[in-house]
Design a protein around this motif. Structure first.
Motif, mmCIF file in Angstrom:
data_model
loop_
_atom_site.group_PDB
_atom_site.id
_atom_site.type_symbol
_atom_site.label_atom_id
_atom_site.label_comp_id
_atom_site.label_asym_id
_atom_site.label_seq_id
_atom_site.Cartn_x
_atom_site.Cartn_y
_atom_site.Cartn_z
ATOM 1 N N GLU A 461 26.435 48.942 47.835
ATOM 2 C CA GLU A 461 25.636 48.842 46.260
ATOM 3 C C GLU A 461 26.354 49.427 45.030
ATOM 4 O OE1 GLU A 461 21.804 49.589 46.865
ATOM 5 O OE2 GLU A 461 21.464 47.468 48.754
ATOM 6 N N SER A 462 27.188 50.114 44.701
ATOM 7 C CA SER A 462 27.659 50.385 43.920
ATOM 8 C C SER A 462 27.862 49.819 43.132
ATOM 9 C CB SER A 462 28.613 51.849 44.012
ATOM 10 O OG SER A 462 28.495 52.173 43.137
ATOM 11 N N THR A 463 28.215 49.688 41.915
ATOM 12 C CA THR A 463 28.365 48.688 40.287
ATOM 13 C C THR A 463 30.517 48.989 39.661
ATOM 14 O OG1 THR A 463 27.594 48.963 38.610
ATOM 15 C CG2 THR A 463 26.626 47.317 40.415
ATOM 16 N N PHE A 464 29.905 51.046 40.917
ATOM 17 C CA PHE A 464 31.109 51.458 39.807
ATOM 18 C C PHE A 464 33.047 51.411 39.725
ATOM 19 C CE2 PHE A 464 33.102 55.505 38.785
ATOM 20 C CZ PHE A 464 33.448 55.875 37.687
ATOM 21 N N TYR A 465 33.502 50.663 39.432
ATOM 22 C CA TYR A 465 34.781 50.474 39.936
ATOM 23 C C TYR A 465 35.861 51.398 39.773
ATOM 24 C CZ TYR A 465 32.123 46.425 42.507
ATOM 25 O OH TYR A 465 31.166 45.700 43.145
ATOM 26 N N GLY A 466 35.276 52.402 39.234
ATOM 27 C CA GLY A 466 36.412 52.885 38.738
ATOM 28 C C GLY A 466 37.340 52.968 36.292
ATOM 29 N N LYS A 467 37.061 53.406 35.947
ATOM 30 C CA LYS A 467 37.425 53.876 34.624
ATOM 31 C C LYS A 467 39.539 53.701 34.739
ATOM 32 C CE LYS A 467 33.554 54.331 32.428
ATOM 33 N NZ LYS A 467 32.295 55.303 31.673
ATOM 34 N N GLU A 468 40.014 54.226 35.622
ATOM 35 C CA GLU A 468 41.445 54.561 35.647
ATOM 36 C C GLU A 468 41.548 54.497 37.437
ATOM 37 O OE1 GLU A 468 41.459 58.495 34.251
ATOM 38 O OE2 GLU A 468 40.465 58.521 32.500
ATOM 39 N N LEU A 469 42.726 54.302 36.945
ATOM 40 C CA LEU A 469 43.470 54.763 38.194
ATOM 41 C C LEU A 469 43.200 55.280 39.178
ATOM 42 C CD1 LEU A 469 45.758 52.626 39.493
ATOM 43 C CD2 LEU A 469 47.271 53.918 38.464
ATOM 44 N N ASN A 470 43.445 55.640 38.958
ATOM 45 C CA ASN A 470 43.257 57.600 39.694
ATOM 46 C C ASN A 470 41.582 57.652 40.569
ATOM 47 O OD1 ASN A 470 45.693 58.780 40.017
ATOM 48 N ND2 ASN A 470 45.066 59.820 38.158
ATOM 49 N N GLU A 471 40.578 57.427 39.595
ATOM 50 C CA GLU A 471 39.380 56.895 39.732
ATOM 51 C C GLU A 471 39.560 55.421 41.176
ATOM 52 O OE1 GLU A 471 37.186 56.276 36.603
ATOM 53 O OE2 GLU A 471 36.205 58.819 36.252
ATOM 54 N N LYS A 473 41.583 54.797 43.075
ATOM 55 C CA LYS A 473 41.844 54.832 44.394
ATOM 56 C C LYS A 473 41.810 56.259 45.224
ATOM 57 C CE LYS A 473 46.855 55.116 42.811
ATOM 58 N NZ LYS A 473 48.502 55.538 41.716
ATOM 59 N N LYS A 474 41.067 56.537 44.863
ATOM 60 C CA LYS A 474 39.729 57.210 44.544
ATOM 61 C C LYS A 474 38.430 56.493 45.580
ATOM 62 C CE LYS A 474 40.224 61.728 42.367
ATOM 63 N NZ LYS A 474 40.039 62.661 41.509
ATOM 64 N N LEU A 475 38.300 55.613 44.924
ATOM 65 C CA LEU A 475 37.124 54.819 45.563
ATOM 66 C C LEU A 475 37.432 53.822 46.748
ATOM 67 C CD1 LEU A 475 35.496 53.853 41.959
ATOM 68 C CD2 LEU A 475 34.989 55.509 43.874
ATOM 69 N N LEU A 476 38.603 53.688 46.182
ATOM 70 C CA LEU A 476 39.412 52.912 47.225
ATOM 71 C C LEU A 476 39.262 53.505 48.842
ATOM 72 C CD1 LEU A 476 40.335 50.080 48.210
ATOM 73 C CD2 LEU A 476 43.106 50.683 47.671
ATOM 74 N N HIS A 477 39.842 54.755 48.056
ATOM 75 C CA HIS A 477 40.137 55.735 49.957
ATOM 76 C C HIS A 477 38.747 56.002 50.154
ATOM 77 C CE1 HIS A 477 41.634 58.819 52.386
ATOM 78 N NE2 HIS A 477 40.805 59.618 51.798
ATOM 79 N N LYS A 478 37.557 56.103 49.538
ATOM 80 C CA LYS A 478 36.432 56.199 50.720
ATOM 81 C C LYS A 478 35.960 55.301 50.480
ATOM 82 C CE LYS A 478 34.892 60.115 47.016
ATOM 83 N NZ LYS A 478 33.734 60.086 46.207
ATOM 84 N N HIS A 479 36.255 54.364 50.111
ATOM 85 C CA HIS A 479 35.942 53.101 50.875
ATOM 86 C C HIS A 479 35.782 52.271 52.169
ATOM 87 C CE1 HIS A 479 33.448 48.822 50.909
ATOM 88 N NE2 HIS A 479 35.170 47.845 51.225
ATOM 89 N N GLU A 480 37.378 52.654 52.255
ATOM 90 C CA GLU A 480 38.547 52.616 53.488
ATOM 91 C C GLU A 480 37.736 53.281 54.327
ATOM 92 O OE1 GLU A 480 42.169 53.424 52.429
ATOM 93 O OE2 GLU A 480 42.966 51.707 51.849
ATOM 94 N N GLU A 481 37.036 54.913 54.728
ATOM 95 C CA GLU A 481 36.994 55.506 55.300
ATOM 96 C C GLU A 481 35.700 55.127 55.281
ATOM 97 O OE1 GLU A 481 36.581 59.634 53.120
ATOM 98 O OE2 GLU A 481 38.734 59.439 53.852
ATOM 99 N N LEU A 482 34.797 54.501 54.686
ATOM 100 C CA LEU A 482 33.587 53.960 54.565
ATOM 101 C C LEU A 482 33.546 52.792 56.192
ATOM 102 C CD1 LEU A 482 29.752 53.589 54.516
ATOM 103 C CD2 LEU A 482 31.096 52.308 52.565
ATOM 104 N N GLN A 483 34.353 51.888 55.677
ATOM 105 C CA GLN A 483 34.622 50.892 56.374
ATOM 106 C C GLN A 483 35.056 51.250 57.965
ATOM 107 O OE1 GLN A 483 38.162 48.387 54.334
ATOM 108 N NE2 GLN A 483 36.033 46.759 53.890
#
Length: 728
Positions: A461-471, A473-483
């Motif tokens: 439910e988080s609406t935070f998608y990151g303000k920088e590229l690194n963030e 990428k990190k969020l995307l990596h966490k989302h993949e792990e979650l999936q």
């Protein structure tokens, strides 16, 4: 004139002659009296007459002396007138008188000897009569009574009298021996009546021997009577002892089936005493049998006493034998009863476990209960043979007489009626525990997956998608792990859903309807609330405990247990929230028991709040106690440090030279700094103690800590004094 002169001479001669004749007549008269007294009197018949005769006889000595004086005068007169013509006649008369005087003197001496012998004879006879009378008096007064049964009570008195008789016999025999010596002296001196003396001595000896034989017979009879008395005394003592032992073995306590080992030991002690006394009883009975034909007066009493002892003795022996069999069988029965009671207690314990409504509140508790139940089933199978053995022993024991017959019958009835139903109860409980374990496994899997989803829900439910590229990428990596995790949990959630469907089909079968589902949900909620209520009750008892730990380690353990309890409370809070949400899904038309469930939930929520508050209070209290233990430990450590400083070489080494003194002075300054630091620590400890007092630290702990601080303060002051003296 010549004629006149002749006449005068003739007259002178005649006068002298007549004077001589006068004196002769005087002497002759005395001699006649003496001769008459000597020849005319016989010997006296009594001692008094002998004494009088001797006295009279001794009086004649003066007459003989007078005769001697007269003869002397006649002899002098003759010598003066020897020139006269009558001188020859005078000489002849004088010679005759002298001869007669000698004859009378000899006769007097013979008479005197006879009188003395007669006196000695009377003395001998009188003494012999006295001795004989003494012997006869002993016979009359002491030696003629028969030994009868009434004399048993006076044996000691009779013994005393007989001892006196013995002394008298010895004394009288000594008198007899002295008299015998006296008589032998008379015989040796040629007594005229020695035959009478010898005869009297023989009679006296016969009397003495007769009295002595009577005395010996009396002594023998009295010794026999003493033996009889001792026999009766021994009989009385033995009867008292036998009756005492009979009262012991007939004690009513032996009929009560308690303390059987002690009673067996008591009976064995009595039996041992009886066995040890048996030779004495046999000896007494044999002795009494020997006395039966010896004692003519008390034979019936002896026989009666012997019969009484024999009867009582055999009764005692028979009673002991009977009691031995009774106690041994009762003791064996008591051991068997102990086994029965242990088995009955086990059966009751197993019944309580099998009838318990506790089926576990989670997977672990249900699994543990199921394992315990399997152990109970194994015990049931193992104890089946034991119960059969006990029942066989009871049947065998009931064939003998003992004190536990009713108790054994009750145990037998209980074992027969209660053991077999346990198998059916165990099978039923095993099935129920299996069902509960399945349900708890489902609930555990359900709660686990639901908790995982709630944990991951904020990420989704988080609406935070990151303000920088690194963030990003990190969020995307966490989302993949979650999936990836969601893909894994899809399989687990499908398994939980299938498990729920199986349970629903199992409990509802083909009649599965929403109404039945609501009812099953209600039962599940009720069961969960009951489990939570039981757990909260146990937690409440734990947080209300007064045990705060006797040392730091125990307090830390209690603190750790309390932290675990608080985590459990957090878990129960979440479960209570879920239950509340489920309850709000129902309405009263669909579920009439909804109001009851709400009241129960409200009570459960109140209990949770109470336990939660008590847990926080106990946490604060344990924290303060732990702080107090830590402070106490630091105070002890400081006290030991100060005690070691008391033995420091700085305070005790001798000053050898000036450099050494300067060195010690420098070290002493450092020692003062150490003491000042310790003083600061003590002040900090006092502040900590006051703070703990304001935080309601227990009074006993405050007193202990205060005593420790006072002890440290005293030691510190003592070190200051030693340092000051060292400095000076």
């Amino acid at each position: 004139n010549q004629l006149a002169d002749q006449r005068k001479i003739g007259l002178d001669h005649q006068q002298a002659y007549h004077q001589f004749k006068f004196e002769e007549k005087y002497c002759t008269s005395y001699m006649d009296d003496i001769d008459r007294n000597i020849t005319s009197l016989g010997l006296p018949d009594t001692l008094d007459e002998a004494e009088n005769a001797i006295m009279i006889h001794n009086a004649q000595v003066s007459d003989l002396d007078k005769c001697a004086d007269g003869l002397k005068k006649l002899d002098d007169h003759y010598r003066q007138n020897s020139h006269r013509p009558q001188a020859q006649d005078m000489k002849t008369i004088i010679q005759q008188l002298f001869q007669r005087h000698q004859h009378l003197t000899h006769a007097w001496e013979l008479r005197d000897s006879l009188l003395q012998q007669n006196r000695h004879l009377h003395i001998f006879m009188q003494r012999s009569d006295e001795i004989e009378q003494n012997f006869k008096r002993l016979d009359e007064h002491y030696l003629t009574d028969d030994m009868i049964e009434d004399s048993l009570d006076h044996v000691d008195l009779l013994h005393k009298e007989l001892n006196e008789v013995e002394k008298n016999i010895d004394q009288y025999d000594q008198d007899r021996i002295a008299l015998e010596k006296y008589a032998l002296t008379l015989i040796q001196d040629g007594h005229y009546d020695k035959e009478t003396i010898l005869k009297r001595l023989n009679n006296l000896l016969s009397t003495k021997n007769h009295i002595n034989s009577i005395y010996l017979a009396r002594r023998s009879e009295l010794e026999q009577l003493q033996d009889v008395k001792e026999f009766f005394t021994t009989c009385e003592e033995l009867l008292l002892w036998i009756n005492d032992k009979i009262s012991i073995v007939n004690d009513a306590s032996f009929s009560v089936p308690t303390n059987l080992p002690l009673k067996l030991e008591k009976r064995q002690t009595v039996e041992k005493e009886v066995t040890q006394r048996h030779p004495d009883v046999e000896q007494l009975l044999n002795h009494g049998s020997n006395l039966l034909w010896k004692s003519k007066h008390v034979g019936k009493s002896i026989a009666s006493r012997l019969n009484e002892i024999d009867d009582r003795w055999h009764y005692l022996v028979d009673t002991i034998d009977k009691l031995r069999g009774l106690l041994i069988s009762s003791f064996n029965g008591q051991q068997l009863l102990t086994q029965c009671e242990d088995m009955i207690n086990w059966i009751k314990e197993v019944e309580s476990q099998l009838n318990s409504n506790d089926y576990g509140h989670d997977v672990n508790s249900s699994t543990e209960l199921l394992e315990q139940h399997v152990q109970i089933e194994n015990q049931l199978e193992n104890n089946r043979n034991i119960v059969e053995t006990i029942l066989n022993k009871i049947n065998h024991s009931l064939q003998n007489e003992h004190l536990l017959e009713d108790s054994l019958k009750q145990c037998q009835q209980f074992l027969t009626d209660s053991f077999e139903p346990l198998t059916e109860m165990a099978e039923y409980r095993h099935a129920v525990l299996d069902e509960y374990l399945k349900i708890h496994r489902y609930i555990y899997s359900h709660d686990k997956e639901l908790l995982w989803m709630k944990e991951k829900e904020p990420l989704i439910e988080s609406t935070f998608y990151g303000k920088e590229l690194n963030e990003v990428k990190k969020l995307l990596h966490k989302h993949e792990e979650l999936q990836a995790q969601m893909n894994e949990h899809d399989v687990l959630i499908d398994a939980v859903v299938r498990f729920a469907a199986e349970l629903t089909f199992h409990y509802c079968n083909d009649q599965y309807t929403p109404e039945l589902l609501d009812q099953s949900c209600q039962e599940l909620i009720d069961r969960c609330m009951n489990e939570i209520e039981t757990s909260l009750g146990d937690m409440k008892a734990e947080v209300l405990s007064s045990d705060l730990g006797v040392n730091e380690q125990m307090s830390q353990v209690l603190m750790q247990n309390l932290e675990i309890l608080q985590r459990k409370l957090d878990n129960y809070h979440e479960r209570l929230t879920n239950i509340e949400q489920e309850i709000h899904k129902f309405n009263e038309q669909e579920l009439p028991e909804l109001s009851t469930m709400k009241r129960k939930y409200a009570s459960l929520a109140k209990l949770y709040s109470e336990v939660f508050d008590l847990a926080h209070k106990r946490y604060d209290h344990l924290n303060r106690v732990l702080q107090a233990h830590q402070v106490s430990k630091q105070v002890d450590k400081l006290y030991n440090f100060l005690k070691e400083k008391e033995l420091s070489s700085i305070l005790h080494d001798p000053c050898r030279d000036l450099d050494h003194v300067e060195n010690i002075r420098n070290k002493l300054n450092e020692f003062y700094e150490t003491l000042d630091d310790s003083r600061n620590q003590v002040e900090n400890f006092y502040e900590s103690m006051q703070l703990l007092q304001r935080l309601n630290q227990p009074e006993s702990r405050n007193r202990v800590l205060q005593d420790q601080l006072v002890k440290v303060d005293d030691q510190l002051n003592h070190l200051y004094e030693l340092a000051e003296r060292r400095k000076q």
